[in-house]
Each structure stands twice: as structure tokens, then as C-alpha cells.
Design a protein around this motif. Sequence first.
Motif, PDB file in Angstrom:
ATOM      1  N   LEU A  11       0.969  -1.232  -0.110  1.00 27.68           N
ATOM      2  CA  LEU A  11      -0.057   0.032  -0.001  1.00 27.68           C
ATOM      3  C   LEU A  11       0.878   1.121   0.211  1.00 27.68           C
ATOM      4  O   LEU A  11       0.502   2.202  -0.560  1.00 27.68           O
ATOM      5  N   GLN A  12       1.821   1.286   0.641  1.00 28.65           N
ATOM      6  CA  GLN A  12       2.968   2.267   0.699  1.00 28.65           C
ATOM      7  C   GLN A  12       3.289   2.552  -0.696  1.00 28.65           C
ATOM      8  O   GLN A  12       3.786   3.742  -0.928  1.00 28.65           O
ATOM      9  N   ALA A  13       3.641   1.703  -1.497  1.00 29.92           N
ATOM     10  CA  ALA A  13       4.202   1.754  -2.995  1.00 29.92           C
ATOM     11  C   ALA A  13       3.173   2.393  -3.637  1.00 29.92           C
ATOM     12  O   ALA A  13       3.563   2.844  -4.915  1.00 29.92           O
ATOM     13  N   LEU A  38     -12.440  -1.473   6.519  1.00 32.24           N
ATOM     14  CA  LEU A  38     -10.978  -1.223   6.716  1.00 32.24           C
ATOM     15  C   LEU A  38     -10.374  -2.776   6.538  1.00 32.24           C
ATOM     16  O   LEU A  38      -9.103  -2.510   5.891  1.00 32.24           O
ATOM     17  N   SER A  39     -10.661  -3.644   7.024  1.00 31.76           N
ATOM     18  CA  SER A  39     -10.150  -4.821   6.906  1.00 31.76           C
ATOM     19  C   SER A  39     -10.001  -5.429   5.445  1.00 31.76           C
ATOM     20  O   SER A  39      -8.950  -5.946   5.123  1.00 31.76           O
ATOM     21  N   LEU A  40     -10.888  -4.940   4.407  1.00 33.98           N
ATOM     22  CA  LEU A  40     -10.503  -5.284   3.016  1.00 33.98           C
ATOM     23  C   LEU A  40      -9.030  -4.631   2.595  1.00 33.98           C
ATOM     24  O   LEU A  40      -8.584  -5.185   1.545  1.00 33.98           O
ATOM     25  N   VAL A  43       0.059   4.101  12.526  1.00 34.98           N
ATOM     26  CA  VAL A  43      -0.951   5.202  12.144  1.00 34.98           C
ATOM     27  C   VAL A  43      -1.331   5.071  10.902  1.00 34.98           C
ATOM     28  O   VAL A  43      -0.569   5.064   9.942  1.00 34.98           O
ATOM     29  N   VAL A  44      -2.752   5.090  10.539  1.00 30.43           N
ATOM     30  CA  VAL A  44      -3.134   4.923   9.158  1.00 30.43           C
ATOM     31  C   VAL A  44      -4.066   6.268   8.691  1.00 30.43           C
ATOM     32  O   VAL A  44      -4.865   6.827   9.477  1.00 30.43           O
ATOM     33  N   SER A  45      -3.952   6.765   7.436  1.00 30.56           N
ATOM     34  CA  SER A  45      -4.889   7.788   6.892  1.00 30.56           C
ATOM     35  C   SER A  45      -5.884   7.013   6.011  1.00 30.56           C
ATOM     36  O   SER A  45      -5.661   6.038   5.457  1.00 30.56           O
ATOM     37  N   ALA A  77     -14.109   7.828  -1.499  1.00 30.13           N
ATOM     38  CA  ALA A  77     -13.731   6.575  -1.281  1.00 30.13           C
ATOM     39  C   ALA A  77     -12.725   6.461  -0.342  1.00 30.13           C
ATOM     40  O   ALA A  77     -12.054   7.215  -0.274  1.00 30.13           O
ATOM     41  N   LEU A  78     -12.866   5.334   0.296  1.00 29.39           N
ATOM     42  CA  LEU A  78     -11.770   5.046   1.202  1.00 29.39           C
ATOM     43  C   LEU A  78     -10.444   4.776   0.606  1.00 29.39           C
ATOM     44  O   LEU A  78     -10.334   4.164  -0.429  1.00 29.39           O
ATOM     45  N   ASP A  79      -9.657   5.811   1.308  1.00 30.81           N
ATOM     46  CA  ASP A  79      -8.008   5.600   0.564  1.00 30.81           C
ATOM     47  C   ASP A  79      -7.103   5.511   1.691  1.00 30.81           C
ATOM     48  O   ASP A  79      -6.816   6.300   2.235  1.00 30.81           O
ATOM     49  N   ILE A  80      -6.786   4.042   1.944  1.00 30.41           N
ATOM     50  CA  ILE A  80      -5.884   3.718   3.066  1.00 30.41           C
ATOM     51  C   ILE A  80      -4.541   4.070   2.812  1.00 30.41           C
ATOM     52  O   ILE A  80      -4.186   3.551   1.638  1.00 30.41           O
ATOM     53  N   ARG A  81      -3.988   4.855   3.364  1.00 30.84           N
ATOM     54  CA  ARG A  81      -2.366   4.935   3.302  1.00 30.84           C
ATOM     55  C   ARG A  81      -1.775   4.819   4.683  1.00 30.84           C
ATOM     56  O   ARG A  81      -1.818   5.931   5.828  1.00 30.84           O
ATOM     57  N   PRO A  82      -0.931   4.025   5.035  1.00 32.23           N
ATOM     58  CA  PRO A  82      -0.235   3.813   6.168  1.00 32.23           C
ATOM     59  C   PRO A  82       0.978   4.762   6.244  1.00 32.23           C
ATOM     60  O   PRO A  82       1.602   5.316   5.536  1.00 32.23           O
ATOM     61  N   LEU A  83       1.011   5.488   7.531  1.00 32.26           N
ATOM     62  CA  LEU A  83       1.908   6.572   7.829  1.00 32.26           C
ATOM     63  C   LEU A  83       2.773   6.277   8.678  1.00 32.26           C
ATOM     64  O   LEU A  83       4.088   6.796   8.487  1.00 32.26           O
TER      65      LEU A  83
END
Length: 392
Positions: free
Chosen positions: A108-110, A310-312, A342-344, A351-357
Motif C-alpha cells: 500500500l505504501q508503494a 478497513l480490513s479489506l 498510524v493510518v490515513s 472513497a476509502l483511501d488507506i495510506r499507512p503513515l
Amino acid sequence: MEAGPSDGGRETSDPLREAQARLLECQVCFEKHGACKERRPRNLPCGHVICLECVVALAHPETLAFLCPFCRRPCKSSDTSDCLPLLQLLEILAPRPTRPPGQAAVALQARPRAPGPLVLRRTFGGWGTLLNPTGMALGPRDGRVVVVHNGRRRVSVFDADGARVRQFGERGEAGGDVRYALDVAVTPDGCVVVTDAGARAVKGFDPAGRPGLVVRAPFRLPWGVAAAPRGAVLVTDLEAGALFLLQADVAAGTVLEARRLRAGLLGPRGVAVSSRDGAVAVLERGGPGLRVKVFSASMRLLGQVDPFGLSLLFPAEMSAATAVTFDPEGNIVIADALHGAVVSLGRPGTALDIRPLVTRGLSHPVALAYSEDKSLLVLDGGAHSVAVFKAS
């Protein structure tokens, strides 16, 4: 005569299934035991076993006392211990991972839209300075960091460089007593507002730390607090299931307005207000776990993030979310205490935009805040300190 079934043909119970039902689940919340923090099985002095999260939920916030839910024997959360045989059994039964831990987060970070990783720049506080901290807020004018904790003086104020400059709110102190602080906010004029679960009240101090405000009604168990526009604060009430707006002259101890903004919330805890557009995020605890509900400045529901959604997309558990805030761009950011992350979650209403910070360097994050220079401050309850992260 028809032959009876042989012993080998008899239907037998599956021992693993029986262990799953009787041993591997907490018999209070019926969640599976696990090796990580909230799900850890804990021995009570009477011999019964429940998970750590249920121990914390049952224990009185001040005395730590509770009754065993099975035999009603009095005990304290401090008297519980890890159930080592059950932890060993969980380790034996645990499935082997098919990919290295953290691979999903790295992928996800990439993604092209994801920002660069946040880097730990410094920490301050630490054991002896902060004791089991629970809430944090930043002063809007001077960048000072205000932390509430369980030390002798419940409120500690640090300057922008991390040096402690003031302490107040000593338990038992006439007029300034703070029994068990949960959260803190700083108003635009520098006053400090604390939710005190021990007194079931909201308490306020002027910028110098002098007590001035104590508000009990209409609150039943005030929990989260956040500064709102025009000097007001928003307060969640866990027992009332509501979000309140409190307008007061803190120094004078005068309440100007106290009204309910939203009812029907499920165990509301953390609350945050976006400095960008006034949106409000509330961390709820109810149903299958925790969820974040987001409202516009006029309290129109914009959307929510639940455990399933979130788990998806990210290997985190909403049941471990301990804090919520907004970044300077208006994105919702949560702390995941189970994974020390910590997650954005992206902008409200999109739309849900998951980005690990942050995915490493934290033990048990319990509060989040952004400074003027866009640094992310994380209050780490496990390390009893404040960690400051910035983009690399």
C-alpha cells in the motif's frame, strides 16, 4: 438382526472445535484470544480467564476494581496475569503465514498516490515524566504540547522543543483536582479543558494552569474532547451515547452553553475537528468493534468506516483503534494500537483511501495531533512519551 454401529462409526466431537469454543474465545465478549495486547488471555485471581480488553472494560477507571463476571469474586486489573498455557496453545495452533508480515502494508505504501513514509525525528517525555498518558492536545498559538496522564499532577505542558514548562491538576488539590483524566483540548485563547472520568465532569484551567471550570450536568461519563471554532469544545459522552457542544468562560468558570449536538452514538470515545473545513470525526465503540463516523460542520453525516471496510484494504483491526484526528489536508487519521501503526483513511465523503503513515517505532499509540509545520505527534502510552514524525 441389524447390526449396530461400530465404535469407529460413532459420531465423535472435534476436539479442536471444542477448544475453539471453550478455550480459545473470551467468554465475555466471545472474541478470539490472541497474543497481541487487547486479545491476550488474562488469569483472574479466582482462576477464570478473560481477555485483556474485557479486563480494562470491566475495571473501574480509578480504583481498577471489578467483579469476576462468572463467580463475582472481587479483584483488580492489576492482579491479573497472562495465561501462559493458553498463549502456548495459541502459538501451536497459529497458522503459518504465507507471506512475510507487513507485506500488505508495504504494498500500500508503494502506491503512486501514497506519500513518502513518515520518519521519527525525536521523542520527549518518557517514564518518570509521564505515567500512562491518555490524551494530548497542541496549543494553537505557541505550539505547546499538553498531555494528561496518571502522574501526581495530571496535566503536563511541554514547549515546542519538548521541555516541560508546567504541571497542574494534582489529585486532591483544592479547586484544581483531577482524578482520572481521559482527554484534553486547548482552546484558541490557551485555556486547557480536561475530561475527568473519576469525577464524571469536564474541568477547565486558564493558560497559567489555574482552575476555573467544573461542569457535571448534562454529562454522565465525558470521554473525548476537542477544540471547536469560536472557542467552544466538543465532548463525547460514553454513557449517554452523545456528542455535546460546550461553550464556556473557562477562567471565570461560567458555562455559556451546553447542548447535545448528536444522540444515538454507540459508545463514543475520541473526537476530532478538522481545521480545514470544521468536519467532525467521532470514534465509536459498539457492535462488532470500533468505527469512525464523520460529520460536516453542520453535523450532517458524511460517512463512516467500519471494521469490515478497513480490513479489506489494510491488515489493521478497528477494534484496536484508539485515537482519531485530521491532517492539515483534511484526511481522517487513526491510531491502531494493536499493530503500533498510524493510518490515513482519506477525505470525508470520498472513497476509502488507506495510506499507512507510521508502521514501526510505536508501542501503544493513544492520541494524535498535527503541528503547524505538519509534523505528526503521537502520544505513545506504552513508551510514556510523545513521538514526533515528519515526512522524509
